[in-house]
Design a protein around this motif. Structure first.
Motif, PDB file in Angstrom:
ATOM      1  N   HIS A 181       0.851  -1.194   0.000  1.00  0.00           N
ATOM      2  CA  HIS A 181       0.000   0.000   0.000  1.00  0.00           C
ATOM      3  C   HIS A 181       0.885   1.241   0.000  1.00  0.00           C
ATOM      4  N   PHE A 182       0.777   2.034  -1.060  1.00  0.00           N
ATOM      5  CA  PHE A 182       1.486   3.313  -1.142  1.00  0.00           C
ATOM      6  C   PHE A 182       0.510   4.432  -0.795  1.00  0.00           C
ATOM      7  N   MET A 183       0.745   5.118   0.303  1.00  0.00           N
ATOM      8  CA  MET A 183      -0.145   6.197   0.738  1.00  0.00           C
ATOM      9  C   MET A 183       0.186   7.532   0.063  1.00  0.00           C
ATOM     10  N   GLU A 184       1.401   7.631  -0.504  1.00  0.00           N
ATOM     11  CA  GLU A 184       1.902   8.927  -0.973  1.00  0.00           C
ATOM     12  C   GLU A 184       1.019   9.618  -2.024  1.00  0.00           C
ATOM     13  N   VAL A 212       2.886  16.166  -7.697  1.00  0.00           N
ATOM     14  CA  VAL A 212       2.137  14.922  -7.924  1.00  0.00           C
ATOM     15  C   VAL A 212       2.811  14.076  -9.001  1.00  0.00           C
ATOM     16  N   ASP A 213       3.266  14.726 -10.073  1.00  0.00           N
ATOM     17  CA  ASP A 213       3.987  13.993 -11.127  1.00  0.00           C
ATOM     18  C   ASP A 213       5.249  13.339 -10.565  1.00  0.00           C
ATOM     19  N   ASP A 214       5.969  14.078  -9.740  1.00  0.00           N
ATOM     20  CA  ASP A 214       7.207  13.538  -9.156  1.00  0.00           C
ATOM     21  C   ASP A 214       6.913  12.323  -8.281  1.00  0.00           C
ATOM     22  N   VAL A 215       5.818  12.401  -7.514  1.00  0.00           N
ATOM     23  CA  VAL A 215       5.454  11.290  -6.632  1.00  0.00           C
ATOM     24  C   VAL A 215       5.125  10.042  -7.454  1.00  0.00           C
ATOM     25  N   TYR A 216       4.359  10.205  -8.538  1.00  0.00           N
ATOM     26  CA  TYR A 216       3.998   9.044  -9.350  1.00  0.00           C
ATOM     27  C   TYR A 216       5.225   8.463 -10.049  1.00  0.00           C
ATOM     28  N   LEU A 245       6.969   6.414  -7.452  1.00  0.00           N
ATOM     29  CA  LEU A 245       6.213   5.182  -7.201  1.00  0.00           C
ATOM     30  C   LEU A 245       6.427   4.179  -8.327  1.00  0.00           C
ATOM     31  N   ASP A 246       6.497   4.681  -9.549  1.00  0.00           N
ATOM     32  CA  ASP A 246       6.734   3.797 -10.690  1.00  0.00           C
ATOM     33  C   ASP A 246       8.100   3.130 -10.580  1.00  0.00           C
ATOM     34  N   ARG A 247       9.110   3.902 -10.145  1.00  0.00           N
ATOM     35  CA  ARG A 247      10.435   3.311  -9.950  1.00  0.00           C
ATOM     36  C   ARG A 247      10.402   2.271  -8.832  1.00  0.00           C
ATOM     37  N   GLY A 248       9.670   2.560  -7.764  1.00  0.00           N
ATOM     38  CA  GLY A 248       9.559   1.602  -6.661  1.00  0.00           C
ATOM     39  C   GLY A 248       8.874   0.320  -7.089  1.00  0.00           C
ATOM     40  N   LEU A 249       7.797   0.451  -7.872  1.00  0.00           N
ATOM     41  CA  LEU A 249       7.110  -0.731  -8.383  1.00  0.00           C
ATOM     42  C   LEU A 249       8.035  -1.531  -9.301  1.00  0.00           C
ATOM     43  N   GLY A 250       8.843  -0.804 -10.087  1.00  0.00           N
ATOM     44  CA  GLY A 250       9.795  -1.491 -10.956  1.00  0.00           C
ATOM     45  C   GLY A 250      10.783  -2.335 -10.173  1.00  0.00           C
TER      46      GLY A 250
END
Length: 230
Positions: A15-18, A45-49, A52-57
């Protein structure tokens, strides 16, 4: 990452709350259509996503090829509107709900306000969790303060991201007055009134669709869901 590397897991939930927090605080700076738009930090918001995309990767690289992934949000996302609906007020205007006569502030609201003042913000979640059922009853009494249950057939939790209505059903609700045999007729009356609603500013329908609980949910806990979803 450590769990994936050290355990053979059948399933994993992250769960990513950010994005929720960042959108609440920074979306208005990037959206000129927002009624809350003003100068402020741009692109958060763009920076956060992107992060998150890098983290999911990273997680997918460790999980390996063939891993099935389901990505979802806990609720819909959009900019703030310049209008809102207080459903219990609408229900009262439409004859489905009644308020008690205005007077002294309900005791539950005073106790809740006092508790929030006494307990530091960082400890409130733990404190209310420790008191369990007592805190739940206090929250319910405060949230529904002012409703005359003896004259109320329908009410709303007024949760902003889950518009729904509950019937004050006899035998189910503490102050229920609607007989189970009258439920279907009341639901039809409600559906007609809801679909007839028009936005006073632009004339468009407010409610696009009304679904009964049984159309959306089944299982042993389905009875806890609202009777109508808007």
């Amino acid at each position: 990452v450590d769990l994936l590397r050290s355990h053979e897991l059948d399933a994993m939930l992250v769960h990513f709350m950010e994005p929720d927090t960042a959108s609440h605080h920074f979306h208005a700076f990037d959206d000129p259509r927002s009624p809350l738009h003003r100068d402020g930090p741009r692109g958060v918001v763009d920076d956060v996503y992107a992060e998150l995309d890098r983290g999911l990767g990273r997680l997918l690289d460790i999980a390996g090829p063939g891993t099935r992934v389901m990505l979802l949000s806990d609720h819909g996302s959009a900019g703030a509107s310049d209008r809102c609906i207080f459903w219990n007020r609408w229900l009262a205007d439409a004859g489905f709900l009644a308020f008690e006569s205005p007077g002294r502030e309900p005791a539950a609201l005073r106790w809740k306000r006092r508790a929030l003042q006494l307990v530091p913000a960082g400890l409130q979640a733990a404190a209310f969790s420790a008191f369990g059922g007592v805190a739940d009853r206090l929250e319910s009494a405060a949230r529904y303060a002012g409703i005359d249950w003896k004259r109320t057939r329908v009410y709303c939790d007024e949760v902003p991201y889950f518009p729904s209505l509950r019937i004050n059903l006899l035998g189910r609700e503490p102050g229920g007055i609607v007989a189970p045999s009258a439920r279907d007729a009341l639901v039809e009356e409600l559906q007609a009134a809801l679909l007839a609603m028009r936005d006073p500013f632009d004339g468009f329908p407010v409610v696009q669709r009304v679904q009964r609980r049984e159309e959306r949910f089944d299982g042993p806990c389905a009875g806890q869901m609202p009777d109508l979803l808007l």
